[in-house]
Design a protein around this motif. Structure first.
Motif, PDB file in Angstrom:
ATOM      1  N   CYS A  77      48.715 -11.628  -3.445  1.00  0.00           N
ATOM      2  CA  CYS A  77      49.292 -12.175  -4.678  1.00  0.00           C
ATOM      3  C   CYS A  77      48.935 -11.306  -5.877  1.00  0.00           C
ATOM      4  O   CYS A  77      49.768 -11.064  -6.762  1.00  0.00           O
ATOM      5  N   ILE A  78      47.701 -10.813  -5.918  1.00  0.00           N
ATOM      6  CA  ILE A  78      47.293  -9.904  -6.995  1.00  0.00           C
ATOM      7  C   ILE A  78      48.083  -8.600  -6.911  1.00  0.00           C
ATOM      8  O   ILE A  78      48.525  -8.051  -7.929  1.00  0.00           O
ATOM      9  N   MET A  79      48.277  -8.091  -5.687  1.00  0.00           N
ATOM     10  CA  MET A  79      49.119  -6.904  -5.504  1.00  0.00           C
ATOM     11  C   MET A  79      50.523  -7.123  -6.076  1.00  0.00           C
ATOM     12  O   MET A  79      51.136  -6.195  -6.625  1.00  0.00           O
ATOM     13  N   SER A  80      51.036  -8.359  -5.958  1.00  0.00           N
ATOM     14  CA  SER A  80      52.386  -8.670  -6.442  1.00  0.00           C
ATOM     15  C   SER A  80      52.497  -8.522  -7.950  1.00  0.00           C
ATOM     16  O   SER A  80      53.607  -8.418  -8.491  1.00  0.00           O
ATOM     17  N   PHE A  81      51.354  -8.554  -8.646  1.00  0.00           N
ATOM     18  CA  PHE A  81      51.371  -8.371 -10.099  1.00  0.00           C
ATOM     19  C   PHE A  81      50.562  -7.145 -10.511  1.00  0.00           C
ATOM     20  O   PHE A  81      49.959  -7.121 -11.578  1.00  0.00           O
ATOM     21  N   SER A  82      50.548  -6.142  -9.638  1.00  0.00           N
ATOM     22  CA  SER A  82      49.911  -4.865  -9.946  1.00  0.00           C
ATOM     23  C   SER A  82      50.991  -3.795 -10.069  1.00  0.00           C
ATOM     24  O   SER A  82      51.956  -3.799  -9.314  1.00  0.00           O
ATOM     25  N   ALA A  83      50.831  -2.914 -11.032  1.00  0.00           N
ATOM     26  CA  ALA A  83      51.845  -1.879 -11.282  1.00  0.00           C
ATOM     27  C   ALA A  83      51.217  -0.502 -11.167  1.00  0.00           C
ATOM     28  O   ALA A  83      50.926   0.157 -12.176  1.00  0.00           O
ATOM     29  N   PRO A  84      50.973  -0.029  -9.955  1.00  0.00           N
ATOM     30  CA  PRO A  84      50.378   1.311  -9.790  1.00  0.00           C
ATOM     31  C   PRO A  84      51.339   2.393 -10.247  1.00  0.00           C
ATOM     32  O   PRO A  84      52.556   2.218 -10.212  1.00  0.00           O
ATOM     33  N   ASN A  85      50.784   3.500 -10.676  1.00  0.00           N
ATOM     34  CA  ASN A  85      51.586   4.625 -11.151  1.00  0.00           C
ATOM     35  C   ASN A  85      52.106   5.419  -9.957  1.00  0.00           C
ATOM     36  O   ASN A  85      51.512   6.395  -9.522  1.00  0.00           O
TER      37      ASN A  85
END
Length: 467
Positions: free
Chosen positions: A95-103
């Motif tokens: 779920c945290i990955m779903s709101f992470s924006a890696p470059n």
């Protein structure tokens, strides 16, 4: 025996933390993932729509697979409880990955959101299906199951009511804290990430609390061994209470999905009052009060009749909305219909899990097989299928009516045919679902069979323990 199966308040609250924990972050994923993907990640909406389509296919089968895992699980903690221990942290991480924006380069961003969102959805089934499958193992007392399910439903709705309104202000706050300014704060990648981490931590704590604070006390021969697939299927033979509740789950939630999706269209294009539509969505807090009344009402008129009152109420609320529509969108009458809808909805949601527990008992009583995971997993399958098909039906109805999608900065005037299509989605399709659910529920007479069924199963379980 009744005292032995009575669940005390600390355990009731621990059980409720399972649904509170699920909704703490997953409601945020369901509501804001699209806007995060488009406005923060910069991914095209059509790409995200493709992801939703793929996930809908996976969702249609993963519930049954998780159900089989549960029935084949045999640990010192029971069959359902371990899933909160094993998968709470992985679920929160996805779920945290779903709101992470890696470059990442564009194509890899798409891969990232696919992995994150599908992982979150699959693991949600892995921790949420045990919330239902554990209920018949917590107690054999029918009224206690109603209380447990009601407390769980109350806190599940409460979690959504707390964190959904807080999300955008929290993202903006953390975004500004780390240097974002103006409108950019509400789409800040760091703001979304920090808020997701906070919610993820709360989710893990809640699920571990549920694991530590509950106990699977209804011990049977099948609860101490792995139940193979061929035996699990036997639990459904002649199990008409299960057929009825699965049908209701499908048709009721299908109507619910169509109504929810068409609500913004109705208030924007038919009533020309988007502000009222936002007020109506805030009215979900009303369900907390009616949900709290379920144990008291069901004690006097029975589970089936309590659920029937709720379903009849939702059907009547749709007719009230039709009356208001014929009166050129009479706002006071619309609000009466909306309030009645939320009150009635609160009487229905908590009892679906209880009816599924009855189906587990009925399958064992009639066929000698207790398959909590397999029997209850179809609830997830039927609800997701109903909501998925409901969305497809609404899209088809709007397209047939000639609905024109609005674009930024442009005002769209819908044709009479398009407005009627919106009315069909908001009023008539849900009404059909609610009426069909009422008719199906009339054929469920488990409340009458329950005293004998409970006595027979308690004697059977006591004999199995002595053996």
């Amino acid at each position: 025996m009744m005292e032995k199966n009575q669940v005390k308040w600390p355990e009731r609250l621990a059980y409720a933390m399972s649904d509170f924990g699920c909704n703490t972050i997953f409601q945020i994923v369901g509501t804001y993932f699209l806007v995060f993907s488009t406005d923060t990640m910069g991914i095209k909406a059509s790409v995200v729509a493709g992801l939703f389509a793929v996930t809908a296919i996976i969702d249609s089968v993963d519930g049954v697979i998780w159900g089989q895992f549960i029935d084949r699980t045999h640990t010192k903690w029971g069959k359902s409880r371990p899933y909160w221990l094993w998968f709470s942290i992985p679920f929160a991480l996805f779920c945290i990955m779903s709101f992470s924006a890696p470059n990442l380069p564009g194509p890899w961003k798409v891969v990232w959101i696919y992995v994150a969102y599908i992982g979150a959805k699959v693991l949600y089934s892995g921790i949420n299906i045990p919330v239902t499958s554990i209920l018949p193992a917590l107690t054999s007392d029918p009224q206690e199951r109603v209380t447990l399910s009601t407390v769980r439903q109350f806190f599940g709705n409460f979690g959504a009511a707390i964190f959904l309104p807080l999300t955008l202000p929290a993202v903006a706050f953390f975004g500004q804290l780390f240097g974002a300014t103006g409108k950019n704060a509400s789409t800040s990648a760091i703001g979304w990430f920090i808020w997701a981490v906070i919610l993820g931590i709360i989710t893990v704590i809640c699920l571990l609390t549920a694991f530590a604070g509950t106990r699977e006390r209804v011990v049977t021969k099948d609860s101490t061994r792995s139940v193979p697939m061929r035996e699990s299927v036997r639990a459904l033979k002649g199990n008409y209470p299960w057929v009825i509740i699965i049908f209701i789950n499908f048709i009721y939630w299908g109507g619910f999905a169509v109504r929810s999706s068409s609500l913004p269209y109705y208030f924007k294009y038919v009533l020309h009052n988007e502000g009222l539509g936002s007020l109506v969505l805030a009215g979900t807090v009303i369900t907390l009060f009616s949900t709290a009344l379920v144990p008291f009402i069901s004690r006097h008129i029975g589970k089936r009749n309590t659920m029937l009152v709720g379903m009849v109420g939702t059907a009547i609320s749709q007719l009230i909305l039709y009356l208001a529509d014929k009166m050129n969108g009479n706002v006071p009458i619309i609000l009466v219909g909306i309030v009645l809808y939320f009150i009635s909805y609160g009487l229905t949601g908590a009892l679906i899990a209880v009816m599924l527990s009855d189906a587990v008992d009925f399958g064992e009583w009639k066929n000698g097989v207790r398959a909590e995971g397999f029997v209850t997993s179809f609830s997830s399958f039927s609800a997701k299928l109903g909501m998925g098909l409901g969305g497809m039906v609404l899209s088809a109805v709007l397209a047939h009516g000639g609905y024109i999608a609005a674009t930024a900065g442009h005002t769209v005037v819908q044709s009479d045919a398009a407005l009627n299509a919106i009315r069909i989605g908001f009023i008539w399709i849900p009404l059909f679902g609610y009426v069909a659910s009422c008719v199906a529920l009339l054929f469920n007479n488990v409340d009458k069979l329950e005293p004998q069924m409970v006595r027979d199963l308690r004697a059977k379980h006591a004999a199995e323990i002595n053996d």
